[in-house]
Design a protein around this motif. Structure first.
Motif, PDB file in Angstrom:
ATOM      1  N   LEU A 137      42.407 -96.488-106.385  1.00 36.72           N
ATOM      2  CA  LEU A 137      41.785 -96.857-107.838  1.00 36.72           C
ATOM      3  C   LEU A 137      41.411 -98.051-108.164  1.00 36.72           C
ATOM      4  O   LEU A 137      41.766 -98.909-107.191  1.00 36.72           O
ATOM      5  CB  LEU A 137      42.956 -96.209-108.806  1.00 36.72           C
ATOM      6  N   ARG A 138      40.796 -98.207-109.055  1.00 40.70           N
ATOM      7  CA  ARG A 138      40.294 -99.534-109.417  1.00 40.70           C
ATOM      8  C   ARG A 138      40.810 -99.855-110.714  1.00 40.70           C
ATOM      9  O   ARG A 138      41.144 -99.110-111.632  1.00 40.70           O
ATOM     10  CB  ARG A 138      38.754 -99.446-109.890  1.00 40.70           C
ATOM     11  N   TYR A 139      40.869-101.254-110.950  1.00 38.63           N
ATOM     12  CA  TYR A 139      41.673-101.717-112.176  1.00 38.63           C
ATOM     13  C   TYR A 139      40.614-101.763-113.449  1.00 38.63           C
ATOM     14  O   TYR A 139      41.038-101.251-114.399  1.00 38.63           O
ATOM     15  CB  TYR A 139      41.968-103.221-111.996  1.00 38.63           C
ATOM     16  N   ILE A 140      39.198-102.393-113.171  1.00 41.54           N
ATOM     17  CA  ILE A 140      38.546-102.185-114.299  1.00 41.54           C
ATOM     18  C   ILE A 140      37.205-101.349-113.887  1.00 41.54           C
ATOM     19  O   ILE A 140      36.653-101.472-112.796  1.00 41.54           O
ATOM     20  CB  ILE A 140      37.841-103.460-114.489  1.00 41.54           C
ATOM     21  N   THR A 141      36.688-100.368-114.648  1.00 41.16           N
ATOM     22  CA  THR A 141      35.548 -99.582-114.411  1.00 41.16           C
ATOM     23  C   THR A 141      34.513 -99.752-115.603  1.00 41.16           C
ATOM     24  O   THR A 141      34.943 -99.342-116.582  1.00 41.16           O
ATOM     25  CB  THR A 141      35.928 -98.094-114.303  1.00 41.16           C
ATOM     26  N   SER A 142      33.221-100.154-115.190  1.00 40.31           N
ATOM     27  CA  SER A 142      32.388-100.185-116.326  1.00 40.31           C
ATOM     28  C   SER A 142      31.189 -99.421-116.298  1.00 40.31           C
ATOM     29  O   SER A 142      30.503 -99.055-114.641  1.00 40.31           O
ATOM     30  CB  SER A 142      31.813-101.619-116.066  1.00 40.31           C
ATOM     31  N   PRO A 143      30.675 -98.806-117.010  1.00 49.09           N
ATOM     32  CA  PRO A 143      29.577 -97.725-116.868  1.00 49.09           C
ATOM     33  C   PRO A 143      28.480 -98.246-116.238  1.00 49.09           C
ATOM     34  O   PRO A 143      27.925 -97.509-115.626  1.00 49.09           O
ATOM     35  CB  PRO A 143      29.182 -97.317-118.498  1.00 49.09           C
ATOM     36  N   ASN A 144      27.821 -99.598-116.692  1.00 49.25           N
ATOM     37  CA  ASN A 144      26.680 -99.882-116.046  1.00 49.25           C
ATOM     38  C   ASN A 144      27.116-101.261-114.881  1.00 49.25           C
ATOM     39  O   ASN A 144      26.554-102.109-114.803  1.00 49.25           O
ATOM     40  CB  ASN A 144      25.906-100.628-117.126  1.00 49.25           C
ATOM     41  N   MET A 145      28.028-100.846-114.021  1.00 47.69           N
ATOM     42  CA  MET A 145      28.473-101.809-112.833  1.00 47.69           C
ATOM     43  C   MET A 145      28.722-101.042-111.939  1.00 47.69           C
ATOM     44  O   MET A 145      29.628-100.296-111.577  1.00 47.69           O
ATOM     45  CB  MET A 145      29.614-102.701-113.571  1.00 47.69           C
ATOM     46  N   VAL A 146      27.511-101.096-110.898  1.00 47.18           N
ATOM     47  CA  VAL A 146      27.716-100.364-109.629  1.00 47.18           C
ATOM     48  C   VAL A 146      28.670-101.021-108.479  1.00 47.18           C
ATOM     49  O   VAL A 146      29.026-100.124-107.542  1.00 47.18           O
ATOM     50  CB  VAL A 146      26.509 -99.904-109.076  1.00 47.18           C
ATOM     51  N   MET A 147      28.690-102.245-108.655  1.00 43.61           N
ATOM     52  CA  MET A 147      29.410-102.889-107.745  1.00 43.61           C
ATOM     53  C   MET A 147      31.277-102.516-107.529  1.00 43.61           C
ATOM     54  O   MET A 147      31.685-102.234-108.729  1.00 43.61           O
ATOM     55  CB  MET A 147      29.559-104.143-107.911  1.00 43.61           C
ATOM     56  N   SER A 148      31.653-102.409-106.275  1.00 46.49           N
ATOM     57  CA  SER A 148      33.103-101.927-106.085  1.00 46.49           C
ATOM     58  C   SER A 148      33.656-103.135-105.078  1.00 46.49           C
ATOM     59  O   SER A 148      34.233-102.724-104.141  1.00 46.49           O
ATOM     60  CB  SER A 148      33.205-100.776-105.677  1.00 46.49           C
ATOM     61  N   ASP A 149      33.249-104.472-105.324  1.00 48.89           N
ATOM     62  CA  ASP A 149      33.561-105.275-104.387  1.00 48.89           C
ATOM     63  C   ASP A 149      34.979-105.919-104.704  1.00 48.89           C
ATOM     64  O   ASP A 149      35.521-105.532-105.875  1.00 48.89           O
ATOM     65  CB  ASP A 149      32.595-106.448-104.286  1.00 48.89           C
TER      66      ASP A 149
END
Ligand SMILES: [Zn+2]
Length: 451
Positions: A363-375
């Motif tokens: 899972l990810r800590y922060i998920t943003s609707p307009n942020m495609v990055m998962s680095d």
């Protein structure tokens, strides 16, 4: 749309369960609350009645897509976290033995989701593992009623981890009817009454989150009628951060806002003053007015909402998704307002799944609707606070790693609710089979099918 569907199902049930004819037909904004449900424990006087009554854990069998999600969770991170999390190791764990090293919010955070899974899937392995931890929690109660690992902040007990543990015990009691739970919680709440105000809910997390403790007081009071609990409700409200101000919040931490805005509405149950319900509505609205209505039901806050950071690149912490869903479920029970069902579904279908890999193993800590990055870079100050917050990782931030697991089980438990007039309402739409007692104590089974 939701109101129409809900009512349609209520009417369908009414017509086959001997409800007098004059109660059938027509549209209403809210279900009548003059009557008390004869089959399920409802709010006991002097508490205000709730619009809906939660069915006991185990009444709803999730099906279809939702069942698949729960099975993925069982086979994924939540089901196997004990194998990789330092805080869940059984050696030297303070939740299993007095004086152990590992003992704050992580065990109850994880167990709340894991136990929920066990009760919904009726999985023998999960049930056995759950019981190991519950027995240890029950055995940890001291002479004075206190329980669990003792964590101190500035010379006072930190009550926050125990708040989560209480919710687990409530689900366990509903599932098992184990009478030990009622005595255990009663002794603990009496202990809380002995703690002086200046040492009660003083540190940051517990001070923000006293509403969780308060919700457990509602639950226990309805089952025991212990008048002392009414005093504890006042004490909890008095010592919890003030979530009733019109434009100020105690803090702007995204999880706290999603979790704590319902404290005033919960306190309303004890005093009937509707200004407290309005206060909860206000915070839900205020944070979205000020920091953006994120598609998918949330608000732009990252770890903390900040002035000047309100565009769709801001995100939500995964704990925030899970806590918002739980808050929506509670607000729905209290107010009967379909808005809360809509918001819960919005978060459940459009935001929360994006925070996890499809196999639910990381899972990810922060998920943003307009942020495609998962680095795995640090995006401070664009993303608050500092850290590799966008990376998909099974070890991602220790709160979300342990806490995310209760989102789906709690959602599943609130799909169908009882109504004060011995009816039933399908309030969150998903495939399930609900076994519900309705008028004259008749048991009906509702099969809900969705695509
Ligand atoms: Zn978190």
């Amino acid at each position: 749309m939701k109101k129409i569907y809900s009512l349609a199902l209520v009417l369908l049930l009414s017509s086959c369960s001997s409800v007098p004819t004059e109660q059938e037909g027509g549209m209403v904004d809210r279900m009548p609350i003059k009557t008390v449900n004869a089959n399920y424990i409802s709010n006991r006087e002097p508490l205000q009645p709730q619009q809906f009554i939660k069915l006991p854990t185990g009444s709803i069998r999730p099906e279809g897509w939702l069942r698949t999600m729960l099975e993925l969770q069982r086979d994924g991170l939540n089901g196997h976290l004990g194998e990789i999390s330092a805080w869940l190791q059984k050696d030297d764990n303070a939740w299993l033995k007095s004086g152990g090293k590992w003992g704050w919010e992580e065990v109850p955070y994880w167990l709340r989701g894991y136990a929920g899974l066990a009760y919904l899937l009726k999985d023998e392995h999960l049930l056995t593992e759950t019981q190991t931890w519950i027995e240890a929690i029950l055995a940890s109660q001291r002479e004075d009623g206190n329980f669990g690992p003792y964590t101190e902040v500035d010379g006072a007990q930190d009550f926050w981890p125990n708040m989560v543990a209480l919710w687990i015990l409530q689900s366990y009691y509903e599932y098992s009817s184990d009478e030990r739970v009622l005595g255990f919680m009663t002794r603990y709440f009496h202990y809380q009454l002995t703690v002086p105000d200046e040492k009660f809910l003083e540190s940051y997390w517990e001070n923000s989150r006293g509403g969780d403790n308060l919700w457990s007081v509602v639950w226990l009071y309805n089952r025991t009628g212990d008048q002392e609990l009414l005093k504890l409700a006042d004490k909890l409200h008095r010592n919890t951060a003030d979530w009733t101000k019109s434009t100020e919040l105690p803090n702007w931490h995204n999880v706290n806002v999603a979790q704590c805005f319902r404290e005033p509405a919960t306190y309303y149950l004890f005093n009937g003053d509707e200004k407290y319900v309005s206060a909860s509505y206000n915070v839900q609205s205020l944070i979205r007015r000020a920091f953006g209505q994120v598609p998918g039901g949330m608000f732009g806050a990252d770890e903390n909402a900040r002035m000047g950071f309100f565009d769709p690149r801001q995100g939500t912490e995964t704990c925030g998704f899970a806590e918002q869903m739980a808050s929506d479920e509670i607000m729905l029970l209290i107010t009967g307002d379909p808005y809360w069902a809509e918001n819960c579904e919005d978060v459940a279908f459009n935001s929360y799944p994006a925070a996890l890999m499809p196999d639910m193993k990381s899972l990810r800590y922060i998920t943003s609707p307009n942020m495609v990055m998962s680095d795995s870079e640090n995006h401070k100050p664009g993303i608050d606070n500092a850290g590799p917050f966008l990376a998909m990782n099974p070890f991602s931030s220790r709160c979300c790693q342990h806490n995310h697991g209760f989102a789906w089980p709690y959602y599943a438990e609130h799909l169908v609710m009882a109504t004060p007039d011995n009816g039933v309402a399908a309030v969150l739409f998903n495939s399930c089979e609900a076994t519900v007692k309705v008028a004259d104590g008749k048991e009906v089974v509702i099969r809900e099918q969705t695509d």
